[in-house]
Design a protein around this motif. Structure first.
Motif, PDB file in Angstrom:
ATOM      1  N   GLU A 298       0.820  -1.209   0.000  1.00 51.88           N
ATOM      2  CA  GLU A 298       0.000   0.000   0.000  1.00 51.88           C
ATOM      3  C   GLU A 298       0.858   1.265   0.000  1.00 51.88           C
ATOM      4  O   GLU A 298       0.427   2.317  -0.455  1.00 51.88           O
ATOM      5  CB  GLU A 298      -0.969   0.011   1.185  1.00 51.88           C
ATOM      6  N   VAL A 299       2.093   1.147   0.489  1.00 48.02           N
ATOM      7  CA  VAL A 299       3.012   2.280   0.437  1.00 48.02           C
ATOM      8  C   VAL A 299       3.615   2.413  -0.957  1.00 48.02           C
ATOM      9  O   VAL A 299       3.658   3.501  -1.543  1.00 48.02           O
ATOM     10  CB  VAL A 299       4.136   2.118   1.489  1.00 48.02           C
ATOM     11  N   PHE A 300       4.089   1.303  -1.507  1.00 43.37           N
ATOM     12  CA  PHE A 300       4.813   1.338  -2.774  1.00 43.37           C
ATOM     13  C   PHE A 300       3.996   1.988  -3.892  1.00 43.37           C
ATOM     14  O   PHE A 300       4.528   2.780  -4.677  1.00 43.37           O
ATOM     15  CB  PHE A 300       5.221  -0.083  -3.178  1.00 43.37           C
ATOM     16  N   VAL A 301       2.731   1.670  -3.969  1.00 39.33           N
ATOM     17  CA  VAL A 301       1.904   2.214  -5.059  1.00 39.33           C
ATOM     18  C   VAL A 301       1.606   3.697  -4.866  1.00 39.33           C
ATOM     19  O   VAL A 301       1.107   4.353  -5.784  1.00 39.33           O
ATOM     20  CB  VAL A 301       0.577   1.421  -5.197  1.00 39.33           C
ATOM     21  N   ASN A 302       1.929   4.235  -3.677  1.00 37.78           N
ATOM     22  CA  ASN A 302       1.676   5.653  -3.407  1.00 37.78           C
ATOM     23  C   ASN A 302       2.956   6.448  -3.159  1.00 37.78           C
ATOM     24  O   ASN A 302       2.906   7.581  -2.671  1.00 37.78           O
ATOM     25  CB  ASN A 302       0.760   5.798  -2.184  1.00 37.78           C
ATOM     26  N   LEU A 303       4.103   5.850  -3.485  1.00 36.59           N
ATOM     27  CA  LEU A 303       5.378   6.506  -3.173  1.00 36.59           C
ATOM     28  C   LEU A 303       5.539   7.838  -3.897  1.00 36.59           C
ATOM     29  O   LEU A 303       6.099   8.784  -3.334  1.00 36.59           O
ATOM     30  CB  LEU A 303       6.547   5.585  -3.532  1.00 36.59           C
ATOM     31  N   ARG A 304       5.114   7.909  -5.138  1.00 38.98           N
ATOM     32  CA  ARG A 304       5.273   9.146  -5.881  1.00 38.98           C
ATOM     33  C   ARG A 304       4.583  10.296  -5.161  1.00 38.98           C
ATOM     34  O   ARG A 304       5.143  11.399  -5.033  1.00 38.98           O
ATOM     35  CB  ARG A 304       4.714   8.989  -7.307  1.00 38.98           C
ATOM     36  N   ALA A 305       3.391  10.062  -4.657  1.00 33.42           N
ATOM     37  CA  ALA A 305       2.673  11.119  -3.943  1.00 33.42           C
ATOM     38  C   ALA A 305       3.408  11.508  -2.667  1.00 33.42           C
ATOM     39  O   ALA A 305       3.470  12.689  -2.294  1.00 33.42           O
ATOM     40  CB  ALA A 305       1.245  10.652  -3.622  1.00 33.42           C
TER      41      ALA A 305
ATOM     42  N   ARG B 262       3.537  16.049   9.939  1.00 34.20           N
ATOM     43  CA  ARG B 262       2.128  16.165   9.521  1.00 34.20           C
ATOM     44  C   ARG B 262       1.908  15.422   8.202  1.00 34.20           C
ATOM     45  O   ARG B 262       0.884  14.733   8.022  1.00 34.20           O
ATOM     46  CB  ARG B 262       1.740  17.642   9.380  1.00 34.20           C
ATOM     47  N   HIS B 263       2.849  15.552   7.296  1.00 33.92           N
ATOM     48  CA  HIS B 263       2.759  14.860   6.007  1.00 33.92           C
ATOM     49  C   HIS B 263       2.706  13.349   6.210  1.00 33.92           C
ATOM     50  O   HIS B 263       1.890  12.646   5.588  1.00 33.92           O
ATOM     51  CB  HIS B 263       3.970  15.253   5.152  1.00 33.92           C
ATOM     52  N   CYS B 264       3.548  12.825   7.091  1.00 40.58           N
ATOM     53  CA  CYS B 264       3.556  11.386   7.366  1.00 40.58           C
ATOM     54  C   CYS B 264       2.228  10.935   7.968  1.00 40.58           C
ATOM     55  O   CYS B 264       1.687   9.878   7.600  1.00 40.58           O
ATOM     56  CB  CYS B 264       4.708  11.039   8.318  1.00 40.58           C
ATOM     57  N   GLY B 265       1.705  11.736   8.901  1.00 46.52           N
ATOM     58  CA  GLY B 265       0.433  11.383   9.517  1.00 46.52           C
ATOM     59  C   GLY B 265      -0.705  11.361   8.512  1.00 46.52           C
ATOM     60  O   GLY B 265      -1.527  10.430   8.496  1.00 46.52           O
TER      61      GLY B 265
ATOM     62  N   GLY C 213      -0.278   8.346   6.152  1.00 44.59           N
ATOM     63  CA  GLY C 213      -0.637   7.089   6.811  1.00 44.59           C
ATOM     64  C   GLY C 213      -2.135   6.895   6.911  1.00 44.59           C
ATOM     65  O   GLY C 213      -2.655   5.792   6.688  1.00 44.59           O
ATOM     66  N   ARG C 214      -2.847   7.965   7.255  1.00 46.13           N
ATOM     67  CA  ARG C 214      -4.308   7.860   7.364  1.00 46.13           C
ATOM     68  C   ARG C 214      -4.946   7.615   5.998  1.00 46.13           C
ATOM     69  O   ARG C 214      -5.920   6.871   5.875  1.00 46.13           O
ATOM     70  CB  ARG C 214      -4.868   9.138   8.004  1.00 46.13           C
ATOM     71  N   ARG C 215      -4.369   8.209   4.971  1.00 43.36           N
ATOM     72  CA  ARG C 215      -4.973   8.093   3.643  1.00 43.36           C
ATOM     73  C   ARG C 215      -4.767   6.711   3.029  1.00 43.36           C
ATOM     74  O   ARG C 215      -5.679   6.168   2.400  1.00 43.36           O
ATOM     75  CB  ARG C 215      -4.380   9.172   2.721  1.00 43.36           C
ATOM     76  N   VAL C 216      -3.583   6.120   3.219  1.00 41.78           N
ATOM     77  CA  VAL C 216      -3.296   4.831   2.568  1.00 41.78           C
ATOM     78  C   VAL C 216      -3.484   3.652   3.514  1.00 41.78           C
ATOM     79  O   VAL C 216      -3.403   2.494   3.086  1.00 41.78           O
ATOM     80  CB  VAL C 216      -1.871   4.805   1.977  1.00 41.78           C
TER      81      VAL C 216
END
Length: 335
Positions: free
Chosen positions: A32-39, A101-104, A107-110
């Motif tokens: 779930e992280v890998f597919v969203n790494l670009r963002a 804040r970006h990490c939080g 994490g909530r989104r993905v």
């Protein structure tokens, strides 16, 4: 700053900053992280651009990190150098808050936690401009200092920025940096509290010095300082020792002892150079290391403190003799 007419790249002085994300490689393996790494990376870069937005700053992506630089005058005054570092550290603190804040939010989104931190290296000096990129010794040094910023935090070249910044809290250290030798640095508390094993700070050839420190109490009785090594230490975990370590090149025995007591235990000592003996460190698979142990006297009322020992205490000669030889590193007690 680009090459023109086949000329060599222009050189000049610059503030150079490296940063990268600690824990990124393992964290990014999750599907779930890998597919969203670009963002995630795009968001991180946007944070950097938002905080280092003054004219002259360039930000170059480096995978999970970035190179940030800005041209500066060759002849800054000492006050101007201090102000430059203060502004840089203010921007870094703001970026770290934005990054959390970006990490939080990510994490909530993905649906996968992002417990990540940033490491930083900061230097200034001569560089070569190659198009919009940089090259040169100071660029390499900054990358190495960023690598030293573990588990996370900031490493600042102390020769480039000689005045200790007021915030964040930093302490002076000397790090043996790969391919560069000893580098005087300021480090933030997250790094200063981390034990750096001697295997990463080895001199060639390696010679050790050690000291056994004593005080006289109010009744004139002698008390000796013993320090119990933390269980995380690869060599001699949990055993008792005095204080010591590697001798630097061109350093006297007494200077080496005083340095180790100041850096490791926060103590100032007088080295009684006439009272010494020789020892050797012998461990399977390790080179034989010769050493000299001295008797030392504390010269201030400061109490010892160390994040790398589980116990520090002053004991009487009788208590010292009652301890088992097996509790000590090597032959510390019997010699």
């Amino acid at each position: 700053m680009s090459e023109q007419g086949g000329r060599l790249p222009e050189s000049g002085s610059a503030l150079v900053i490296f940063t990268d994300v600690r824990g990124f490689s393992k964290w990014s393996e999750a599907n779930e992280v890998f597919v969203n790494l670009r963002a995630f990376i795009d968001g991180f870069m946007a944070i950097l651009r938002g905080r280092f937005k003054a004219p002259g700053y360039e930000i170059l992506s480096r995978g999970d990190g970035a190179l940030i630089y800005s041209p500066i005058d060759n002849d800054l005054t000492r006050i101007e150098v201090s102000r430059l570092l203060a502004r840089t550290l203010t921007s870094i603190r703001q970026i770290e808050q934005d990054f959390q804040r970006h990490c939080g939010e990510f994490g909530r989104r993905v649906g996968h936690g992002a417990d990540l931190k940033l490491g930083w290296g900061v230097v200034r000096g001569r560089v070569i401009y190659v198009g919009s990129d940089l090259a040169g010794h100071n660029v390499n040094k900054c990358a190495r200092l960023c690598s030293e910023a573990r588990p996370y935090g900031i490493v600042i070249d102390r020769d480039d920025f000689p005045d200790q910044p007021k915030a964040p809290a930093v302490v002076p250290q000397v790090r043996l940096v790969r391919s560069m030798g000893e580098v005087r640095v300021w480090v933030t508390q997250e790094i200063a509290s981390q034990f750096v094993p001697r295997e990463r700070l080895r001199e060639t050839p390696e010679v050790h010095v050690a000291g056994t420190c004593f005080i006289e109490d109010s009744q004139g009785r002698i008390r000796l300082l013993v320090a119990r090594r933390g269980m995380q230490r690869r060599l001699f975990p949990g055993l008792l020792e005095g204080c010591g370590g590697q001798l630097r090149r061109s350093e006297t025995f007494a200077d080496g002892i005083r340095r180790h007591f100041r850096q490791e235990l926060g103590l100032d000592v007088q080295v009684l150079e006439d009272l010494h003996l020789f020892y050797a460190i012998r461990e399977p698979g390790e080179p034989l290391i010769p050493g000299i142990r001295f008797l030392c006297k504390r010269v201030s009322n400061r109490e010892p403190a160390s994040a790398n020992h589980s116990e520090l205490r002053w004991i009487s000669e009788e208590e010292f003799m009652d301890l088992s030889d097996d509790e000590f590193v090597g032959n510390l007690k019997t010699r």
